[in-house]
Design a protein around this motif. Structure first.
Motif, PDB file in Angstrom:
ATOM      1  N   TRP A   1     -28.633  -5.287 -26.337  1.00 59.96           N
ATOM      2  CA  TRP A   1     -28.226  -6.624 -25.922  1.00 59.96           C
ATOM      3  C   TRP A   1     -28.773  -7.617 -26.939  1.00 59.96           C
ATOM      4  CZ3 TRP A   1     -25.092  -8.918 -22.333  1.00 59.96           C
ATOM      5  CH2 TRP A   1     -25.208 -10.297 -22.201  1.00 59.96           C
ATOM      6  N   GLU A   2     -27.881  -8.227 -27.684  1.00 65.06           N
ATOM      7  CA  GLU A   2     -28.249  -9.244 -28.668  1.00 65.06           C
ATOM      8  C   GLU A   2     -29.434  -8.802 -29.526  1.00 65.06           C
ATOM      9  OE1 GLU A   2     -28.635 -12.952 -26.523  1.00 65.06           O
ATOM     10  OE2 GLU A   2     -26.468 -13.267 -26.570  1.00 65.06           O
ATOM     11  N   GLY A   3     -29.316  -7.592 -30.080  1.00 65.65           N
ATOM     12  CA  GLY A   3     -30.290  -7.120 -31.048  1.00 65.65           C
ATOM     13  C   GLY A   3     -31.473  -6.384 -30.480  1.00 65.65           C
ATOM     14  N   MET A   4     -31.537  -6.203 -29.142  1.00 65.03           N
ATOM     15  CA  MET A   4     -32.644  -5.479 -28.520  1.00 65.03           C
ATOM     16  C   MET A   4     -32.107  -4.241 -27.815  1.00 65.03           C
ATOM     17  SD  MET A   4     -34.667  -8.800 -26.959  1.00 65.03           S
ATOM     18  CE  MET A   4     -33.152  -9.470 -26.233  1.00 65.03           C
ATOM     19  N   GLU A   5     -32.697  -3.098 -28.085  1.00 66.50           N
ATOM     20  CA  GLU A   5     -32.238  -1.862 -27.452  1.00 66.50           C
ATOM     21  C   GLU A   5     -32.671  -1.810 -25.988  1.00 66.50           C
ATOM     22  OE1 GLU A   5     -31.349   1.632 -30.286  1.00 66.50           O
ATOM     23  OE2 GLU A   5     -33.524   1.342 -30.305  1.00 66.50           O
ATOM     24  N   CYS A   6     -31.819  -1.180 -25.175  1.00 64.82           N
ATOM     25  CA  CYS A   6     -32.108  -1.072 -23.749  1.00 64.82           C
ATOM     26  C   CYS A   6     -31.163  -0.054 -23.125  1.00 64.82           C
ATOM     27  CB  CYS A   6     -31.949  -2.417 -23.047  1.00 64.82           C
ATOM     28  SG  CYS A   6     -30.269  -3.095 -23.119  1.00 64.82           S
ATOM     29  N   TYR A   7     -31.376   0.215 -21.852  1.00 60.80           N
ATOM     30  CA  TYR A   7     -30.415   0.964 -21.050  1.00 60.80           C
ATOM     31  C   TYR A   7     -29.702  -0.039 -20.152  1.00 60.80           C
ATOM     32  CZ  TYR A   7     -31.569   5.681 -22.472  1.00 60.80           C
ATOM     33  OH  TYR A   7     -31.694   6.853 -23.192  1.00 60.80           O
ATOM     34  N   ASN A   8     -28.380  -0.053 -20.266  1.00 66.52           N
ATOM     35  CA  ASN A   8     -27.588  -1.050 -19.552  1.00 66.52           C
ATOM     36  C   ASN A   8     -26.276  -0.413 -19.126  1.00 66.52           C
ATOM     37  OD1 ASN A   8     -27.044  -3.648 -18.525  1.00 66.52           O
ATOM     38  ND2 ASN A   8     -25.963  -4.244 -20.390  1.00 66.52           N
ATOM     39  N   TYR A   9     -25.443  -1.193 -18.456  1.00 71.21           N
ATOM     40  CA  TYR A   9     -24.114  -0.718 -18.077  1.00 71.21           C
ATOM     41  C   TYR A   9     -23.410  -0.136 -19.295  1.00 71.21           C
ATOM     42  CZ  TYR A   9     -24.764  -3.344 -13.756  1.00 71.21           C
ATOM     43  OH  TYR A   9     -25.250  -3.797 -12.561  1.00 71.21           O
ATOM     44  N   SER A  10     -22.686   0.939 -19.081  1.00 72.14           N
ATOM     45  CA  SER A  10     -21.958   1.553 -20.185  1.00 72.14           C
ATOM     46  C   SER A  10     -20.924   0.591 -20.744  1.00 72.14           C
ATOM     47  CB  SER A  10     -21.250   2.819 -19.705  1.00 72.14           C
ATOM     48  OG  SER A  10     -20.367   3.298 -20.705  1.00 72.14           O
TER      49      SER A  10
END
Length: 478
Positions: A146-155
């Motif tokens: 999300w806007e340059g930051m890694e994460c686990y989010n909705y596919s």
């Protein structure tokens, strides 16, 4: 975008005429080179860039088997049947060592689609994949950003992770139902707090697996197409309408070609293409009609990008048309990994009666802030026209923080070096100004040249620069 608007041939026509040197030159593409896997070939694109750059190698699925989703149980109007059928067809094509998953004529409602290596999702002319607006259809969460930051989010609606030799093609349409996403365009306090939480986790180096952002109220919208850490990617000919977030997002990927694609998306953050930490990329013959930037080149945010250490480099953008967009090319503000070797040639905003929008910005916008670090260098932009823009041909801003200014603190202060920015043969009708560079006294912008860059009418002083070393404006007029 129709084929009559393109300077290149369709895949089938190209293969039939591959012996013709003249046609090869027109396509700026060489003949099929090697077989990457049994039954599937690759093709090479030359970029003719002003910097050293390898030919871009992408798959050619012309002679691979076809896997029609109807054979696997797809039923028009049945989302669940279509989800199963598309996934099964992708599995079959992958197991066969390469193949085309065919979306036939008609409308096919579906949820998320996850590609696998050596698979081409091909949407036939007259076909439409309509993606559900129900967030539950994009769970479980996947590794994304999300806007340059890694994460686990909705596919993302269409997603691939760690794949190679994949393609998204055809003259059909990809359509996103916005029933929920347009509500999520708003930024209530719960959403802003979720962004702050993610920022703090990234700064502190918490494992990506611990950054779960799919909880109730976070409302981090998924990308439409997100190819993460993929190699040898082709996106060709498709029409895309609407998007929850960024539309096309090649992330930490290599050897990517996006050509003949038409994007129409007016929602919040609806950039057309956001190449991020991606290398050896060609975008050509595309049409953009955007609620945000046409193309936004990025390289990750702050500590995450410094950890990943992959610059975005060797990006060529040519022969594109823009109906509306905030910027033709934006660079940043997520650029902490560094951005270099960008060549933009023969791109134009529409004019005359068809020109509906002056945009909110510029032809080229480079933006950063004291948190980013990184660098921007060797950017060449030429042969550009626009009837009217609100900003300038070139804007460089070094203190752009938007909502983040008061939302979260600066943990580490790192300035961005910006050098080697060159514009030539650029003509604008109405503009706010021609060039505005706001460098930092501690680290001035350097080596900027404008040659034959013309604004016929400006509201403000044409050139407004501060903290710049080595600025040249030649053969130009305001």
């Amino acid at each position: 975008m129709g084929n009559n608007n393109r300077q290149s041939l369709s895949r089938r026509d190209f293969l039939l005429a591959s012996s013709s040197a003249a046609l090869l030159a027109a396509c700026q593409q060489s003949s099929v080179i090697t077989s990457s896997q049994a039954g599937m070939n690759t093709q090479s694109f030359k970029t003719n860039s002003p910097f050293a750059m390898p030919d871009i190698i992408v798959p050619d699925f012309a002679h691979t088997p076809e896997f029609d989703i109807r054979v696997f149980g797809a039923i028009a109007g049945d989302k669940h049947a279509n989800n199963r059928a598309i996934a099964s067809a992708i599995d079959a094509a992958h197991q066969a060592g390469g193949g085309r998953v065919i979306i036939p004529q008609g409308e096919w409602v579906c949820g998320k689609i996850h590609l696998k290596s050596f698979v081409n999702l091909h949407i036939r002319k007259g076909a439409q994949l309509t993606f559900s607006g129900d967030p539950k259809d994009y769970l479980p969460a996947v590794k994304t950003s999300w806007e340059g930051m890694e994460c686990y989010n909705y596919s993302p609606l269409i997603y691939a992770y760690g794949c190679e030799h994949i393609a998204l093609s055809g003259e059909g349409k990809l359509f996103a139902n916005l029933d929920t996403w347009k509500i999520w365009y708003k930024r209530p306090p719960e959403h802003m707090q979720a962004l702050a939480n993610l920022y703090h986790m990234a700064v502190k180096g918490e494992p990506v697996e611990a950054r779960k952002m799919d909880y109730e109220g976070a409302n981090l919208r998924p990308h439409f197409v997100h190819f993460n850490r993929c190699k040898h990617v082709l996106i060709e000919d498709i029409d895309i309408e609407n998007s929850p977030f960024w539309v096309l997002h090649p992330y930490m990927s290599e050897h990517v070609v996006i050509r003949g694609v038409s994007v129409k998306a007016y929602g919040h953050n609806n950039d057309g293409v956001d190449p991020e930490m991606t290398q050896n990329l060609l975008i050509e013959h595309c049409e953009f009609d955007q609620g945000d930037d046409a193309i936004a080149i990025k390289a990750g945010r702050n500590q995450d990008a410094w950890r990943l250490n992959m610059p975005c480099k060797n990006v060529v953008i040519r022969h594109c048309r823009i109906k509306r967009a905030h910027q033709l090319i934006a660079i940043g503000s997520e650029l902490s990994g560094g951005i270099e070797n960008v060549f933009v040639d023969d791109c134009h905003f529409e004019g005359g009666a068809a020109f509906k929008y002056e945009g909110t910005g510029n032809l080229v916008l480079i933006k950063t802030n004291e948190r980013r670090g990184g660098y921007v260098r060797n950017i060449v932009v030429q042969n550009i026209t626009a009837p009217a823009i609100n900003g300038g041909a070139l804007t460089i801003a070094t203190d752009v923080l938007y909502q983040w200014k008061d939302l979260v603190p600066t943990y580490e202060r790192k300035l961005t070096t910006i050098s080697g920015i060159h514009l030539q043969n650029v003509r604008v009708g109405k503009a706010g100004y021609l060039c505005k560079i706001e460098g930092q006294a501690e680290m001035p912008v350097s080596n900027v040249t404008l040659s034959n860059v013309v604004a016929e009418n400006t509201r403000e002083e044409a050139v407004q620069n501060s903290n710049v070393n080595g600025y040249s404006w030649q053969n130009s007029q305001n």
